[in-house]
Scaffold this motif. Structure first.
Motif, PDB file in Angstrom:
ATOM      1  N   LYS A  41      40.987  16.131  49.770  1.00 33.89           N
ATOM      2  CA  LYS A  41      39.592  16.137  50.223  1.00 33.89           C
ATOM      3  C   LYS A  41      39.130  17.492  50.759  1.00 33.89           C
ATOM      4  CE  LYS A  41      40.655  14.455  54.859  1.00 33.89           C
ATOM      5  NZ  LYS A  41      40.901  13.236  55.642  1.00 33.89           N
ATOM      6  N   MET A 165      47.489  -0.695  54.943  1.00 32.57           N
ATOM      7  CA  MET A 165      47.326   0.721  55.282  1.00 32.57           C
ATOM      8  C   MET A 165      46.856   0.839  56.727  1.00 32.57           C
ATOM      9  SD  MET A 165      44.728   3.164  55.759  1.00 32.57           S
ATOM     10  CE  MET A 165      43.661   4.194  54.760  1.00 32.57           C
ATOM     11  N   MET A 167      45.889   4.038  59.949  1.00 32.31           N
ATOM     12  CA  MET A 167      45.867   5.404  60.472  1.00 32.31           C
ATOM     13  C   MET A 167      46.242   5.316  61.939  1.00 32.31           C
ATOM     14  SD  MET A 167      42.317   6.724  58.796  1.00 32.31           S
ATOM     15  CE  MET A 167      42.367   8.434  59.271  1.00 32.31           C
ATOM     16  N   MET A 207      50.467  10.548  58.097  1.00 34.44           N
ATOM     17  CA  MET A 207      49.650  11.683  57.680  1.00 34.44           C
ATOM     18  C   MET A 207      50.402  12.948  58.121  1.00 34.44           C
ATOM     19  SD  MET A 207      46.019   9.794  58.691  1.00 34.44           S
ATOM     20  CE  MET A 207      45.172  11.299  59.000  1.00 34.44           C
ATOM     21  N   SER A 208      49.764  14.099  57.978  1.00 36.40           N
ATOM     22  CA  SER A 208      50.488  15.349  58.274  1.00 36.40           C
ATOM     23  C   SER A 208      51.150  15.334  59.650  1.00 36.40           C
ATOM     24  CB  SER A 208      49.538  16.540  58.180  1.00 36.40           C
ATOM     25  OG  SER A 208      49.126  16.716  56.849  1.00 36.40           O
ATOM     26  N   ARG A 223      50.207   9.819  53.202  1.00 38.34           N
ATOM     27  CA  ARG A 223      48.978  10.472  52.735  1.00 38.34           C
ATOM     28  C   ARG A 223      48.873  11.827  53.420  1.00 38.34           C
ATOM     29  NH1 ARG A 223      47.605   5.683  55.142  1.00 38.34           N
ATOM     30  NH2 ARG A 223      46.498   6.943  56.664  1.00 38.34           N
ATOM     31  N   LEU A 224      49.167  12.884  52.686  1.00 36.22           N
ATOM     32  CA  LEU A 224      49.290  14.195  53.318  1.00 36.22           C
ATOM     33  C   LEU A 224      48.263  15.186  52.794  1.00 36.22           C
ATOM     34  CD1 LEU A 224      53.187  14.540  53.291  1.00 36.22           C
ATOM     35  CD2 LEU A 224      51.716  13.494  55.022  1.00 36.22           C
ATOM     36  N   GLY A 225      47.528  15.777  53.733  1.00 31.85           N
ATOM     37  CA  GLY A 225      46.556  16.802  53.378  1.00 31.85           C
ATOM     38  C   GLY A 225      46.927  18.133  53.980  1.00 31.85           C
ATOM     39  N   SER A 226      46.584  18.318  55.256  1.00 34.60           N
ATOM     40  CA  SER A 226      46.654  19.655  55.859  1.00 34.60           C
ATOM     41  C   SER A 226      48.040  20.297  55.757  1.00 34.60           C
ATOM     42  CB  SER A 226      46.171  19.610  57.308  1.00 34.60           C
ATOM     43  OG  SER A 226      46.697  18.505  57.975  1.00 34.60           O
TER      44      SER A 226
HETATM   45  C1  LIG Z   1      42.307  13.135  55.452  1.00 34.70           C
HETATM   46  C2  LIG Z   1      43.106  11.896  55.399  1.00 34.70           C
HETATM   47  C3  LIG Z   1      44.506  11.944  55.348  1.00 34.70           C
HETATM   48  C4  LIG Z   1      45.294  13.247  55.377  1.00 34.70           C
HETATM   49  O1  LIG Z   1      45.217  13.797  56.651  1.00 34.70           O
HETATM   50  P1  LIG Z   1      46.044  15.113  57.061  1.00 34.70           P
HETATM   51  O2  LIG Z   1      46.145  14.996  58.524  1.00 34.70           O
HETATM   52  O3  LIG Z   1      45.266  16.270  56.579  1.00 34.70           O
HETATM   53  O4  LIG Z   1      47.386  14.990  56.398  1.00 34.70           O
HETATM   54  C5  LIG Z   1      45.189  10.747  55.269  1.00 34.70           C
HETATM   55  N1  LIG Z   1      44.544   9.557  55.251  1.00 34.70           N
HETATM   56  C6  LIG Z   1      43.208   9.465  55.319  1.00 34.70           C
HETATM   57  C7  LIG Z   1      42.571   8.130  55.302  1.00 34.70           C
HETATM   58  C8  LIG Z   1      42.440  10.634  55.396  1.00 34.70           C
HETATM   59  O5  LIG Z   1      41.102  10.534  55.461  1.00 34.70           O
END
Ligand SMILES: *Cc1c(COP(=O)(O)O)cnc(C)c1O
Length: 237
Positions: A41, A165, A167, A207-208, A223-226
């Motif tokens: 994203k 799922m 967060m 997540m990260s 789910r990994l972004g940063s």
């Molecule tokens: C952005 C996002 C992530 C990834 O987050 P990071 O902290 O960047 O790894 C995972 N899950 C969801 C639902 C997100 O919106």
């Protein structure tokens, strides 16, 4: 897109892979039990495309429009994971593109997905989003309402509920452990109350900030972004 981006991304990818393998070893799990969903994203399609060159084909977006626009230009082999809130007016266009929806957060959405999946003659695998941390700001079902969903889920034939799922709150990773353990317990409980095709086996959590703890607690999808895009100066779309 210069060579440095690719090198940074490749190094991040290897470091994450090492950390995932270590977390699997610590908890007696096989690495193949955990799917790394790279959340694109915050990066442009070209950067997401570099991921596919590294062999990463599970990509996640939290906004349907972003998923549509990246899906239009990335290789067809990408498995798209929708991980954010889906409005009902975006279902029709999203369904043909998504491999898995992680973020089904209401009965209304579940029923609308079933209706459209039937119309498009598709089967759709989804996870239910649970607000396991109890924060007011979060989407998702409340843990205590999960058992009440069983009759509705049992009527679905095109939509298959195959996981949960969550967060965790953004905090010290170790403090996220109870949230992840709670999701696992909810999964174990829901699994006994449903029949195929609703095999509630997956856990999308981590997540990260907290993915290693999530793996230790049984995550099947992180789910990994940063953490993947750190140090990329041209990351933004
Ligand atoms: C952005 C996002 C992530 C990834 O987050 P990071 O902290 O960047 O790894 C995972 N899950 C969801 C639902 C997100 O919106």
């Amino acid at each position: 897109m210069g060579q440095p981006s690719r090198e940074v991304l490749e190094r991040n990818w290897r470091l994450v892979e090492d950390r995932l393998q270590a977390a699997c070893r610590r908890s007696g799990r096989q690495r193949q039990e955990v799917t790394l969903v790279a959340v694109t994203k915050s990066v442009a399609a070209q950067v997401a495309c570099l991921l596919t060159e590294l062999g990463a084909f599970d990509l996640g977006e939290n906004r349907p429009q972003q998923l549509w626009s990246k899906a239009a230009v990335l290789p067809a082999a990408v498995r798209w994971h929708l991980i954010g809130h889906l409005q009902r007016n975006k279902i029709e266009r999203s369904l043909p593109l998504v491999h898995l929806i992680h973020s089904v957060d209401s009965v209304r959405l579940l029923e609308a997905l079933e209706q459209e999946a039937a119309r498009q003659k598709r089967e759709l695998r989804v996870f239910l989003e649970v607000n396991a941390s109890g924060e007011a700001s979060k989407h998702g079902f409340r843990p205590e309402e999960m058992p009440t969903l069983v009759p509705t889920i049992s009527t679905l034939t095109h939509v298959h509920v195959v996981g949960l799922m969550t967060m965790a709150a953004l905090q010290e990773p170790e403090k996220c452990r109870p949230t992840f353990a709670r999701l696992r317990q909810l999964r174990d409980c829901l699994r006994t109350q449903l029949e195929p095709p609703h095999i509630v086996e997956h856990l999308s959590m981590g997540m990260s900030n907290d993915f290693e703890v999530a793996v230790e607690e049984g995550a099947t999808h992180v789910r990994l972004g940063s953490v993947l895009f750190e140090g990329l100066d041209c990351a933004h779309a």
